[in-house]
Design an enzyme around this catalytic site. Structure first.
Site, short mmCIF file in Angstrom:
data_model
loop_
_atom_site.label_atom_id
_atom_site.label_comp_id
_atom_site.label_asym_id
_atom_site.label_seq_id
_atom_site.Cartn_x
_atom_site.Cartn_y
_atom_site.Cartn_z
N CYS A 40 76.90 -93.59 -53.33
CA CYS A 40 76.78 -93.16 -54.72
C CYS A 40 78.11 -92.51 -55.10
O CYS A 40 78.40 -91.38 -54.68
CB CYS A 40 75.61 -92.20 -54.87
SG CYS A 40 75.26 -91.70 -56.56
N CYS A 96 81.13 -124.48 -32.94
CA CYS A 96 81.77 -123.26 -32.45
C CYS A 96 82.72 -122.69 -33.50
O CYS A 96 83.59 -123.40 -34.02
CB CYS A 96 82.53 -123.57 -31.16
SG CYS A 96 83.51 -122.19 -30.54
#
Length: 323
Positions: A137, A159
Protein backbone atom coordinates in the site's frame (compact mmCIF):
# COMPACT_ATOMS: atom_id res chain seq x y z
CA UNK A 1 8.39 -14.27 -5.30
CA UNK A 2 8.22 -12.69 -1.87
CA UNK A 3 5.56 -13.78 0.60
CA UNK A 4 4.56 -12.59 4.05
CA UNK A 5 7.10 -14.78 5.84
CA UNK A 6 9.86 -13.22 3.76
CA UNK A 7 8.70 -9.73 4.68
CA UNK A 8 8.65 -10.63 8.38
CA UNK A 9 12.09 -12.20 8.10
CA UNK A 10 13.54 -9.03 6.58
CA UNK A 11 11.86 -6.82 9.18
CA UNK A 12 13.20 -8.98 12.02
CA UNK A 13 16.62 -10.00 10.76
CA UNK A 14 17.71 -7.29 8.36
CA UNK A 15 17.09 -6.35 4.75
CA UNK A 16 19.01 -7.45 1.65
CA UNK A 17 21.77 -5.12 0.52
CA UNK A 18 20.63 -2.58 -2.12
CA UNK A 19 22.38 -2.26 -5.46
CA UNK A 20 23.53 1.19 -4.39
CA UNK A 21 22.97 3.77 -1.64
CA UNK A 22 21.88 7.41 -1.93
CA UNK A 23 22.28 9.45 1.23
CA UNK A 24 21.54 13.17 1.71
CA UNK A 25 20.93 15.53 4.59
CA UNK A 26 17.36 16.73 5.30
CA UNK A 27 18.28 20.13 3.88
CA UNK A 28 19.53 18.57 0.66
CA UNK A 29 16.30 16.57 0.29
CA UNK A 30 14.24 19.72 0.88
CA UNK A 31 15.95 21.38 -2.06
CA UNK A 32 15.10 18.46 -4.34
CA UNK A 33 11.52 17.70 -3.24
CA UNK A 34 8.24 19.58 -3.00
CA UNK A 35 6.97 20.19 0.54
CA UNK A 36 4.42 17.37 0.17
CA UNK A 37 7.01 14.95 -1.19
CA UNK A 38 9.39 15.80 1.65
CA UNK A 39 6.70 15.35 4.31
CA UNK A 40 5.66 11.94 3.04
CA UNK A 41 9.00 10.43 2.02
CA UNK A 42 11.35 11.92 4.61
CA UNK A 43 8.94 12.55 7.52
CA UNK A 44 6.87 9.35 7.08
CA UNK A 45 3.66 11.15 6.22
CA UNK A 46 0.55 9.69 4.58
CA UNK A 47 -1.35 11.21 1.69
CA UNK A 48 -5.16 11.41 1.72
CA UNK A 49 -6.88 8.31 0.30
CA UNK A 50 -8.06 8.61 -3.33
CA UNK A 51 -6.07 11.82 -3.73
CA UNK A 52 -4.04 10.58 -6.73
CA UNK A 53 -4.97 9.44 -10.21
CA UNK A 54 -2.28 6.75 -9.92
CA UNK A 55 -4.83 4.60 -8.08
CA UNK A 56 -6.76 4.05 -11.31
CA UNK A 57 -3.90 3.87 -13.81
CA UNK A 58 -2.87 0.39 -14.94
CA UNK A 59 -1.06 1.05 -18.22
CA UNK A 60 2.34 -0.63 -18.73
CA UNK A 61 5.22 1.11 -17.05
CA UNK A 62 7.50 1.16 -14.06
CA UNK A 63 7.26 3.07 -10.81
CA UNK A 64 10.39 4.66 -9.36
CA UNK A 65 11.24 6.35 -6.08
CA UNK A 66 10.50 10.07 -6.29
CA UNK A 67 13.65 10.79 -4.28
CA UNK A 68 16.38 8.73 -5.95
CA UNK A 69 14.85 7.30 -9.17
CA UNK A 70 15.35 3.67 -8.10
CA UNK A 71 12.87 1.44 -9.93
CA UNK A 72 10.58 -0.13 -7.32
CA UNK A 73 7.47 -1.62 -8.92
CA UNK A 74 6.18 -2.81 -12.29
CA UNK A 75 2.69 -1.90 -13.47
CA UNK A 76 2.11 -5.59 -14.14
CA UNK A 77 2.02 -6.16 -10.36
CA UNK A 78 -0.41 -3.29 -9.72
CA UNK A 79 -4.02 -4.09 -8.79
CA UNK A 80 -7.20 -2.37 -7.66
CA UNK A 81 -7.35 -2.80 -3.89
CA UNK A 82 -10.17 -0.38 -3.21
CA UNK A 83 -8.14 1.26 -0.44
CA UNK A 84 -7.49 4.62 -2.10
CA UNK A 85 -3.73 4.10 -2.46
CA UNK A 86 -1.77 2.50 -5.32
CA UNK A 87 -1.31 -1.19 -4.50
CA UNK A 88 1.19 -3.75 -5.76
CA UNK A 89 1.73 -7.45 -5.15
CA UNK A 90 5.53 -7.51 -5.53
CA UNK A 91 8.51 -5.18 -5.85
CA UNK A 92 10.59 -5.25 -9.02
CA UNK A 93 13.51 -6.84 -7.20
CA UNK A 94 13.86 -8.49 -3.84
CA UNK A 95 16.29 -5.81 -2.68
CA UNK A 96 14.38 -2.78 -4.02
CA UNK A 97 12.28 -2.31 -0.88
CA UNK A 98 13.29 -2.48 2.79
CA UNK A 99 10.98 -3.50 5.63
CA UNK A 100 10.76 -2.11 9.15
CA UNK A 101 8.53 -2.67 12.17
CA UNK A 102 6.17 0.25 12.72
CA UNK A 103 4.26 0.61 16.01
CA UNK A 104 3.12 4.20 15.49
CA UNK A 105 -0.50 5.23 16.19
CA UNK A 106 -1.01 2.20 18.41
CA UNK A 107 -0.80 -0.23 15.48
CA UNK A 108 1.64 -2.96 14.54
CA UNK A 109 2.53 -2.68 10.86
CA UNK A 110 5.40 -3.29 8.46
CA UNK A 111 6.71 -0.12 6.89
CA UNK A 112 7.99 -0.25 3.30
CA UNK A 113 10.87 2.05 2.36
CA UNK A 114 13.07 2.56 -0.67
CA UNK A 115 16.11 0.40 0.07
CA UNK A 116 18.35 2.84 -1.79
CA UNK A 117 17.57 6.11 -0.02
CA UNK A 118 15.26 5.12 2.90
CA UNK A 119 12.32 7.12 1.53
CA UNK A 120 9.06 6.18 3.23
CA UNK A 121 6.79 4.51 0.67
CA UNK A 122 3.91 3.08 2.70
CA UNK A 123 3.17 -0.26 4.35
CA UNK A 124 2.90 -3.94 3.42
CA UNK A 125 -0.08 -6.07 4.41
CA UNK A 126 -0.91 -9.76 4.07
CA UNK A 127 -4.34 -9.28 2.47
CA UNK A 128 -3.28 -9.10 -1.18
CA UNK A 129 -4.28 -11.41 -4.02
CA UNK A 130 -2.77 -14.85 -4.67
CA UNK A 131 -0.21 -16.14 -5.19
CA UNK A 132 1.91 -13.81 -3.02
CA UNK A 133 -0.89 -12.66 -0.72
CA UNK A 134 0.89 -9.32 -0.34
CA UNK A 135 -0.46 -5.79 -0.70
CA UNK A 136 2.11 -3.03 -0.93
CA UNK A 137 0.00 0.00 0.00
CA UNK A 138 2.06 2.88 -1.36
CA UNK A 139 1.74 6.66 -1.25
CA UNK A 140 1.44 7.91 -4.82
CA UNK A 141 3.50 10.97 -3.88
CA UNK A 142 6.44 8.64 -3.16
CA UNK A 143 6.39 7.35 -6.73
CA UNK A 144 6.87 8.54 -10.26
CA UNK A 145 5.78 6.51 -13.24
CA UNK A 146 7.89 5.92 -16.31
CA UNK A 147 6.23 4.74 -19.49
CA UNK A 148 8.03 1.85 -21.18
CA UNK A 149 7.87 0.45 -24.68
CA UNK A 150 8.23 -3.11 -23.42
CA UNK A 151 5.88 -6.06 -23.06
CA UNK A 152 6.16 -9.61 -21.77
CA UNK A 153 5.28 -12.96 -23.28
CA UNK A 154 5.47 -16.39 -21.61
CA UNK A 155 5.59 -19.78 -23.30
CA UNK A 156 7.15 -23.20 -23.05
CA UNK A 157 8.07 -26.13 -25.25
CA UNK A 158 10.64 -28.49 -23.81
CA UNK A 159 13.70 -27.70 -21.70
CA UNK A 160 13.90 -24.01 -20.87
CA UNK A 161 17.68 -24.04 -21.26
CA UNK A 162 17.22 -24.47 -25.00
CA UNK A 163 14.36 -22.01 -25.37
CA UNK A 164 16.21 -19.33 -23.42
CA UNK A 165 19.35 -19.72 -25.54
CA UNK A 166 17.38 -19.29 -28.78
CA UNK A 167 15.35 -16.23 -27.89
CA UNK A 168 18.34 -14.40 -26.41
CA UNK A 169 19.59 -14.12 -30.00
CA UNK A 170 16.70 -12.02 -31.30
CA UNK A 171 16.52 -8.31 -32.05
CA UNK A 172 13.94 -6.60 -29.88
CA UNK A 173 14.28 -9.07 -27.02
CA UNK A 174 15.36 -7.24 -23.87
CA UNK A 175 15.51 -10.12 -21.40
CA UNK A 176 14.79 -13.85 -21.21
CA UNK A 177 14.23 -15.58 -17.88
CA UNK A 178 13.61 -19.26 -17.24
CA UNK A 179 10.88 -20.33 -14.86
CA UNK A 180 7.66 -22.19 -14.21
CA UNK A 181 3.95 -21.57 -14.74
CA UNK A 182 0.64 -23.31 -15.28
CA UNK A 183 0.62 -25.45 -12.14
CA UNK A 184 -0.85 -25.51 -8.67
CA UNK A 185 2.14 -25.01 -6.32
CA UNK A 186 3.37 -21.58 -5.25
CA UNK A 187 7.11 -21.01 -5.62
CA UNK A 188 7.84 -24.49 -7.02
CA UNK A 189 11.35 -25.90 -6.99
CA UNK A 190 13.00 -27.53 -9.98
CA UNK A 191 12.69 -30.90 -8.25
CA UNK A 192 8.95 -30.43 -7.75
CA UNK A 193 8.47 -29.44 -11.38
CA UNK A 194 10.51 -32.39 -12.65
CA UNK A 195 8.49 -34.79 -10.48
CA UNK A 196 5.30 -33.79 -12.28
CA UNK A 197 3.41 -33.16 -9.04
CA UNK A 198 3.44 -29.38 -9.38
CA UNK A 199 1.56 -29.24 -12.67
CA UNK A 200 3.90 -26.48 -13.84
CA UNK A 201 5.57 -26.31 -17.23
CA UNK A 202 9.13 -25.21 -17.85
CA UNK A 203 8.74 -21.87 -19.62
CA UNK A 204 10.55 -18.68 -20.46
CA UNK A 205 9.35 -15.15 -19.81
CA UNK A 206 10.51 -12.79 -22.53
CA UNK A 207 10.60 -9.02 -22.19
CA UNK A 208 10.50 -7.50 -25.66
CA UNK A 209 9.99 -4.26 -27.56
CA UNK A 210 6.92 -4.50 -29.85
CA UNK A 211 8.37 -1.80 -32.10
CA UNK A 212 11.23 -4.17 -32.97
CA UNK A 213 9.63 -7.60 -32.83
CA UNK A 214 5.94 -8.44 -32.67
CA UNK A 215 3.97 -10.74 -30.39
CA UNK A 216 2.97 -12.76 -33.45
CA UNK A 217 6.56 -13.15 -34.72
CA UNK A 218 7.69 -14.39 -31.31
CA UNK A 219 4.94 -17.03 -31.42
CA UNK A 220 5.83 -18.03 -34.98
CA UNK A 221 9.43 -18.53 -33.92
CA UNK A 222 8.36 -20.43 -30.81
CA UNK A 223 6.14 -22.82 -32.75
CA UNK A 224 8.89 -23.33 -35.33
CA UNK A 225 11.68 -24.14 -32.89
CA UNK A 226 10.07 -27.02 -30.99
CA UNK A 227 7.60 -29.74 -31.91
CA UNK A 228 4.13 -28.41 -31.04
CA UNK A 229 2.43 -31.64 -32.14
CA UNK A 230 3.66 -33.92 -29.35
CA UNK A 231 1.86 -34.17 -26.02
CA UNK A 232 3.99 -33.75 -22.88
CA UNK A 233 7.28 -34.44 -24.62
CA UNK A 234 10.06 -32.89 -26.67
CA UNK A 235 12.50 -35.44 -28.04
CA UNK A 236 14.04 -37.33 -25.15
CA UNK A 237 12.40 -35.02 -22.59
CA UNK A 238 9.21 -36.66 -21.32
CA UNK A 239 6.68 -35.29 -18.86
CA UNK A 240 3.97 -32.65 -18.56
CA UNK A 241 6.59 -30.07 -17.58
CA UNK A 242 7.80 -30.20 -21.19
CA UNK A 243 4.39 -29.55 -22.75
CA UNK A 244 3.93 -27.00 -25.51
CA UNK A 245 2.10 -24.03 -24.01
CA UNK A 246 1.43 -20.34 -24.62
CA UNK A 247 0.19 -17.96 -21.93
CA UNK A 248 -1.85 -14.94 -23.02
CA UNK A 249 -2.54 -11.82 -20.97
CA UNK A 250 -5.47 -10.36 -22.91
CA UNK A 251 -8.26 -11.60 -25.14
CA UNK A 252 -6.48 -9.89 -28.02
CA UNK A 253 -3.34 -11.94 -27.40
CA UNK A 254 -5.42 -15.11 -27.24
CA UNK A 255 -7.01 -14.39 -30.61
CA UNK A 256 -3.60 -13.55 -32.12
CA UNK A 257 -2.14 -16.81 -30.79
CA UNK A 258 -5.02 -18.81 -32.27
CA UNK A 259 -4.46 -17.18 -35.66
CA UNK A 260 -0.73 -17.94 -35.57
CA UNK A 261 -1.44 -21.57 -34.66
CA UNK A 262 -3.91 -21.86 -37.58
CA UNK A 263 -1.35 -20.24 -39.87
CA UNK A 264 1.42 -22.67 -38.93
CA UNK A 265 -0.76 -25.78 -38.84
CA UNK A 266 -0.17 -26.28 -42.58
CA UNK A 267 3.54 -26.74 -41.82
CA UNK A 268 2.82 -29.85 -39.75
CA UNK A 269 1.22 -33.13 -40.76
CA UNK A 270 0.03 -33.80 -37.21
CA UNK A 271 -2.29 -31.57 -35.22
CA UNK A 272 -0.70 -28.80 -33.17
CA UNK A 273 -1.51 -29.53 -29.52
CA UNK A 274 -0.04 -26.37 -27.99
CA UNK A 275 -2.10 -25.33 -24.97
CA UNK A 276 -3.43 -21.78 -24.60
CA UNK A 277 -3.89 -20.59 -21.03
CA UNK A 278 -4.56 -17.27 -19.35
CA UNK A 279 -1.38 -16.01 -17.69
CA UNK A 280 -1.51 -16.01 -13.90
CA UNK A 281 2.01 -15.93 -12.54
CA UNK A 282 5.59 -16.55 -13.57
CA UNK A 283 7.79 -18.22 -10.98
CA UNK A 284 11.41 -17.50 -11.77
CA UNK A 285 13.55 -20.64 -11.67
CA UNK A 286 16.61 -21.06 -9.50
CA UNK A 287 19.57 -18.86 -10.34
CA UNK A 288 21.67 -21.68 -11.81
CA UNK A 289 19.07 -22.09 -14.57
CA UNK A 290 19.35 -18.47 -15.70
CA UNK A 291 21.48 -17.68 -18.76
CA UNK A 292 22.36 -21.37 -18.70
CA UNK A 293 23.87 -21.75 -22.16
CA UNK A 294 26.12 -18.69 -21.94
CA UNK A 295 27.45 -19.84 -18.57
CA UNK A 296 27.84 -23.51 -19.50
CA UNK A 297 28.58 -23.50 -23.21
CA UNK A 298 31.37 -26.06 -22.91
CA UNK A 299 29.28 -28.74 -21.19
CA UNK A 300 28.14 -31.89 -22.95
CA UNK A 301 24.45 -30.96 -22.96
CA UNK A 302 25.09 -27.56 -24.50
CA UNK A 303 27.42 -29.02 -27.12
CA UNK A 304 25.23 -32.00 -28.04
CA UNK A 305 21.72 -30.56 -27.68
CA UNK A 306 21.66 -26.76 -27.67
CA UNK A 307 24.38 -26.02 -30.25
CA UNK A 308 22.64 -27.91 -33.12
CA UNK A 309 19.38 -26.13 -32.33
CA UNK A 310 21.14 -22.77 -32.25
CA UNK A 311 22.80 -23.38 -35.62
CA UNK A 312 19.48 -24.30 -37.22
CA UNK A 313 17.78 -21.34 -35.54
CA UNK A 314 20.37 -18.90 -36.85
CA UNK A 315 19.87 -20.17 -40.39
CA UNK A 316 16.07 -20.01 -40.24
CA UNK A 317 15.79 -16.60 -38.62
CA UNK A 318 18.90 -14.82 -39.87
CA UNK A 319 17.02 -11.57 -40.49
CA UNK A 320 15.70 -11.52 -36.90
CA UNK A 321 19.05 -11.90 -35.13
CA UNK A 322 20.87 -9.23 -33.16
CA UNK A 323 23.66 -7.58 -35.07
Amino acid sequence: MLKWLDVIKFANNGNPAPDKRVEKTPEEWKKLLTPEQFTITRMKGTERAYSSELCSLFEPGKYSCICCDTELFDAGEKFESGTGWPSFTQPLKENAVSYHKDISFGMQRIEACCNTCDAHLGHVFQDGPAPSGLRYCINAVSLKKTAVDEKKIDFGGGCFWCTEALFQQLKGVVKVESGYSGGNIHNPTYREVCSGISGHAEIVEITYRPAEISFEDLLRIHLSTHNPTTVDSQGADKGSQYRSIIFYRTEGEKQSAMKVIDELQKSYQDMIVTQLEMFEHFYKAEEYHQDYYNRNEGTGYCQAVINPKLNKFRELFRNKLRE
